[in-house]
Design a protein around this motif. Structure first.
Motif, mmCIF file in Angstrom:
data_model
loop_
_atom_site.group_PDB
_atom_site.id
_atom_site.type_symbol
_atom_site.label_atom_id
_atom_site.label_comp_id
_atom_site.label_asym_id
_atom_site.label_seq_id
_atom_site.Cartn_x
_atom_site.Cartn_y
_atom_site.Cartn_z
ATOM 1 N N SER A 8 0.840 -1.200 0.000
ATOM 2 C CA SER A 8 0.000 0.000 0.000
ATOM 3 C C SER A 8 0.874 1.249 0.000
ATOM 4 O O SER A 8 0.603 2.214 -0.725
ATOM 5 C CB SER A 8 -0.927 -0.027 1.225
ATOM 6 O OG SER A 8 -1.595 1.197 1.337
ATOM 7 N N GLU A 70 -4.598 -8.668 -0.129
ATOM 8 C CA GLU A 70 -5.781 -7.817 0.113
ATOM 9 C C GLU A 70 -7.062 -8.648 0.134
ATOM 10 O O GLU A 70 -7.086 -9.701 0.724
ATOM 11 C CB GLU A 70 -5.853 -6.718 -0.964
ATOM 12 C CG GLU A 70 -4.611 -5.839 -1.046
ATOM 13 C CD GLU A 70 -4.598 -4.721 0.002
ATOM 14 O OE1 GLU A 70 -5.588 -4.553 0.722
ATOM 15 O OE2 GLU A 70 -3.573 -4.024 0.080
ATOM 16 N N LYS A 71 -8.085 -8.190 -0.596
ATOM 17 C CA LYS A 71 -9.391 -8.857 -0.506
ATOM 18 C C LYS A 71 -9.513 -10.065 -1.442
ATOM 19 O O LYS A 71 -10.493 -10.781 -1.402
ATOM 20 C CB LYS A 71 -10.498 -7.843 -0.831
ATOM 21 C CG LYS A 71 -10.499 -6.640 0.113
ATOM 22 C CD LYS A 71 -11.565 -5.637 -0.273
ATOM 23 C CE LYS A 71 -11.643 -4.458 0.672
ATOM 24 N NZ LYS A 71 -10.567 -3.467 0.496
ATOM 25 N N TYR A 76 -12.105 -8.225 -6.378
ATOM 26 C CA TYR A 76 -11.807 -7.111 -7.280
ATOM 27 C C TYR A 76 -12.456 -7.294 -8.661
ATOM 28 O O TYR A 76 -12.912 -6.333 -9.271
ATOM 29 C CB TYR A 76 -10.285 -6.916 -7.401
ATOM 30 C CG TYR A 76 -9.697 -6.439 -6.092
ATOM 31 C CD1 TYR A 76 -10.060 -5.212 -5.572
ATOM 32 C CD2 TYR A 76 -8.840 -7.247 -5.351
ATOM 33 C CE1 TYR A 76 -9.560 -4.777 -4.344
ATOM 34 C CE2 TYR A 76 -8.331 -6.823 -4.129
ATOM 35 C CZ TYR A 76 -8.701 -5.588 -3.632
ATOM 36 O OH TYR A 76 -8.220 -5.162 -2.423
ATOM 37 N N LYS A 85 -11.325 1.597 -12.794
ATOM 38 C CA LYS A 85 -9.970 2.076 -12.477
ATOM 39 C C LYS A 85 -8.929 1.456 -13.416
ATOM 40 O O LYS A 85 -8.077 2.157 -13.965
ATOM 41 C CB LYS A 85 -9.676 1.706 -11.018
ATOM 42 C CG LYS A 85 -8.294 2.096 -10.533
ATOM 43 C CD LYS A 85 -8.175 1.770 -9.049
ATOM 44 C CE LYS A 85 -6.840 1.159 -8.778
ATOM 45 N NZ LYS A 85 -6.167 1.709 -7.604
ATOM 46 N N TYR A 89 -6.597 3.261 -16.235
ATOM 47 C CA TYR A 89 -5.142 3.055 -16.320
ATOM 48 C C TYR A 89 -4.774 2.607 -17.742
ATOM 49 O O TYR A 89 -3.802 3.098 -18.324
ATOM 50 C CB TYR A 89 -4.696 2.012 -15.290
ATOM 51 C CG TYR A 89 -3.193 1.808 -15.268
ATOM 52 C CD1 TYR A 89 -2.372 2.580 -14.453
ATOM 53 C CD2 TYR A 89 -2.589 0.853 -16.086
ATOM 54 C CE1 TYR A 89 -0.998 2.412 -14.450
ATOM 55 C CE2 TYR A 89 -1.218 0.681 -16.097
ATOM 56 C CZ TYR A 89 -0.424 1.461 -15.272
ATOM 57 O OH TYR A 89 0.946 1.286 -15.284
ATOM 58 N N ILE A 138 -8.689 8.370 -10.862
ATOM 59 C CA ILE A 138 -8.420 7.010 -10.382
ATOM 60 C C ILE A 138 -8.513 6.866 -8.850
ATOM 61 O O ILE A 138 -9.131 5.910 -8.370
ATOM 62 C CB ILE A 138 -7.064 6.492 -10.942
ATOM 63 C CG1 ILE A 138 -7.198 6.285 -12.450
ATOM 64 C CG2 ILE A 138 -6.658 5.195 -10.257
ATOM 65 C CD1 ILE A 138 -5.952 5.746 -13.131
ATOM 66 N N PRO A 139 -7.947 7.789 -8.036
ATOM 67 C CA PRO A 139 -8.073 7.617 -6.585
ATOM 68 C C PRO A 139 -9.529 7.577 -6.108
ATOM 69 O O PRO A 139 -9.850 6.910 -5.121
ATOM 70 C CB PRO A 139 -7.339 8.846 -6.017
ATOM 71 C CG PRO A 139 -6.337 9.181 -7.066
ATOM 72 C CD PRO A 139 -7.012 8.885 -8.371
HETATM 73 C C1 HEM Z 1 -3.298 -1.638 -13.150
HETATM 74 C C2 HEM Z 1 -3.145 -0.704 -12.246
HETATM 75 C C3 HEM Z 1 -3.652 -0.771 -10.829
HETATM 76 C C4 HEM Z 1 -4.147 -1.827 -10.098
HETATM 77 C C5 HEM Z 1 -4.305 -3.273 -10.535
HETATM 78 C C6 HEM Z 1 -4.488 -1.318 -8.778
HETATM 79 C C7 HEM Z 1 -4.990 -2.069 -7.723
HETATM 80 C C8 HEM Z 1 -5.285 -1.597 -6.465
HETATM 81 C C9 HEM Z 1 -5.751 -2.405 -5.355
HETATM 82 C C10 HEM Z 1 -6.003 -3.888 -5.409
HETATM 83 C C11 HEM Z 1 -5.930 -1.589 -4.287
HETATM 84 C C12 HEM Z 1 -6.407 -2.014 -2.880
HETATM 85 C C13 HEM Z 1 -7.848 -1.577 -2.655
HETATM 86 C C14 HEM Z 1 -8.384 -2.094 -1.334
HETATM 87 O O1 HEM Z 1 -8.003 -1.574 -0.275
HETATM 88 O O2 HEM Z 1 -9.195 -3.036 -1.375
HETATM 89 C C15 HEM Z 1 -5.598 -0.248 -4.707
HETATM 90 C C16 HEM Z 1 -5.677 0.882 -3.909
HETATM 91 C C17 HEM Z 1 -5.436 2.150 -4.338
HETATM 92 N N1 HEM Z 1 -5.007 2.527 -5.583
HETATM 93 FE FE1 HEM Z 1 -4.557 1.284 -7.141
HETATM 94 N N2 HEM Z 1 -4.201 0.027 -8.739
HETATM 95 C C18 HEM Z 1 -3.699 0.398 -9.970
HETATM 96 C C19 HEM Z 1 -3.351 1.673 -10.358
HETATM 97 C C20 HEM Z 1 -3.544 2.801 -9.594
HETATM 98 C C21 HEM Z 1 -3.321 4.147 -10.043
HETATM 99 C C22 HEM Z 1 -2.827 4.498 -11.457
HETATM 100 C C23 HEM Z 1 -3.636 4.994 -9.006
HETATM 101 C C24 HEM Z 1 -3.606 6.487 -8.913
HETATM 102 C C25 HEM Z 1 -3.628 7.318 -9.926
HETATM 103 C C26 HEM Z 1 -4.053 4.176 -7.891
HETATM 104 C C27 HEM Z 1 -4.479 4.667 -6.667
HETATM 105 C C28 HEM Z 1 -4.878 3.908 -5.609
HETATM 106 C C29 HEM Z 1 -5.249 4.445 -4.314
HETATM 107 C C30 HEM Z 1 -5.272 5.930 -3.923
HETATM 108 C C31 HEM Z 1 -5.601 3.347 -3.527
HETATM 109 C C32 HEM Z 1 -6.136 3.400 -2.085
HETATM 110 C C33 HEM Z 1 -5.017 3.550 -1.131
HETATM 111 C C34 HEM Z 1 -4.333 2.267 -0.812
HETATM 112 O O3 HEM Z 1 -4.926 1.398 -0.179
HETATM 113 O O4 HEM Z 1 -3.173 2.103 -1.214
HETATM 114 N N3 HEM Z 1 -3.993 2.847 -8.295
HETATM 115 N N4 HEM Z 1 -5.205 -0.291 -6.034
#
Ligand code: HEM
Length: 158
Positions: A8, A70-71, A76, A85, A89, A138-139
């Motif tokens: 994270s 995670e979950k 997901y 999301k 991306y 995205i966020p």
């Molecule tokens: C293929 C690309 C990505 C995948 C597969 C991915 C996957 C994930 C997953 C599985 C979570 C955990 C959610 C939960 O707590 O259940 C997460 C959280 C998050 N993602 Fe991503 N993500 C990607 C790209 C991005 C991008 C490009 C951004 C921002 C521009 C981003 C921002 C965030 C934020 C802000 C969180 C919540 C904070 C955290 O728990 O870290 N993600 N993402």
């Protein structure tokens, strides 16, 4: 637990690196539009930050979504905001192909002290602005998916 926290942290660090990267890349492109030659080095630095963040997002994001931290992938893959999301991306990645190739060419041209075609700058700036907007959306999707909002949103499609 520690693994999930570290993932994270790295995922959020990508946000801290990527957003300034893409915003400052836009600032540098605006500088180039005004004929500021020194903007090239700022453009390349910001572009490197943006590229690093993209790789960090993909690596940590896929590990979080499909690894044991995670979950779980079943959650997901049924989360509407997660699918949106990943779609956002993917859209950014598709938009980025031409700028990425162009900036790589420009780096080589600068190293060889060859001229660079500035006529492309306005179009690159528009694409950059689009990437900024998509990145900022995205966020919001991430916050919804983490809270279970929109779970099963697209289930009727499959
Ligand atoms: C293929 C690309 C990505 C995948 C597969 C991915 C996957 C994930 C997953 C599985 C979570 C955990 C959610 C939960 O707590 O259940 C997460 C959280 C998050 N993602 Fe991503 N993500 C990607 C790209 C991005 C991008 C490009 C951004 C921002 C521009 C981003 C921002 C965030 C934020 C802000 C969180 C919540 C904070 C955290 O728990 O870290 N993600 N993402």
């Amino acid at each position: 637990m520690i693994g999930a926290a570290l993932l994270s942290t790295c995922h959020l660090l990508a946000l801290a690196i990527g957003v300034p990267g893409v915003v400052l890349r836009g600032v540098a492109l605006r500088g180039l539009e005004k004929g500021d030659e020194s903007a090239f080095s700022r453009l390349f630095t910001a572009d490197a930050a943006w590229g690093l963040a993209a790789l960090l997002w993909l690596g940590t994001g896929l590990t979080r979504a499909f690894g044991p931290f995670e979950k779980g992938s079943a959650y997901y893959l049924h989360s509407g905001p997660f699918l949106i999301k990943v779609g956002l991306y993917a859209a950014i990645a598709a938009i980025e192909v031409w700028p990425m190739i162009t900036f790589l060419r420009w780096r080589v041209a600068r190293a060889k002290q060859q001229p660079i075609d500035r006529a492309l700058v306005p179009r690159l700036r528009v694409l950059n602005d689009l990437e900024v907007a998509l990145t900022l959306a995205i966020p919001f999707c991430a916050s919804l998916m983490a809270r279970g909002v929109g779970f099963g949103l697209f289930d009727h499609v499959s």
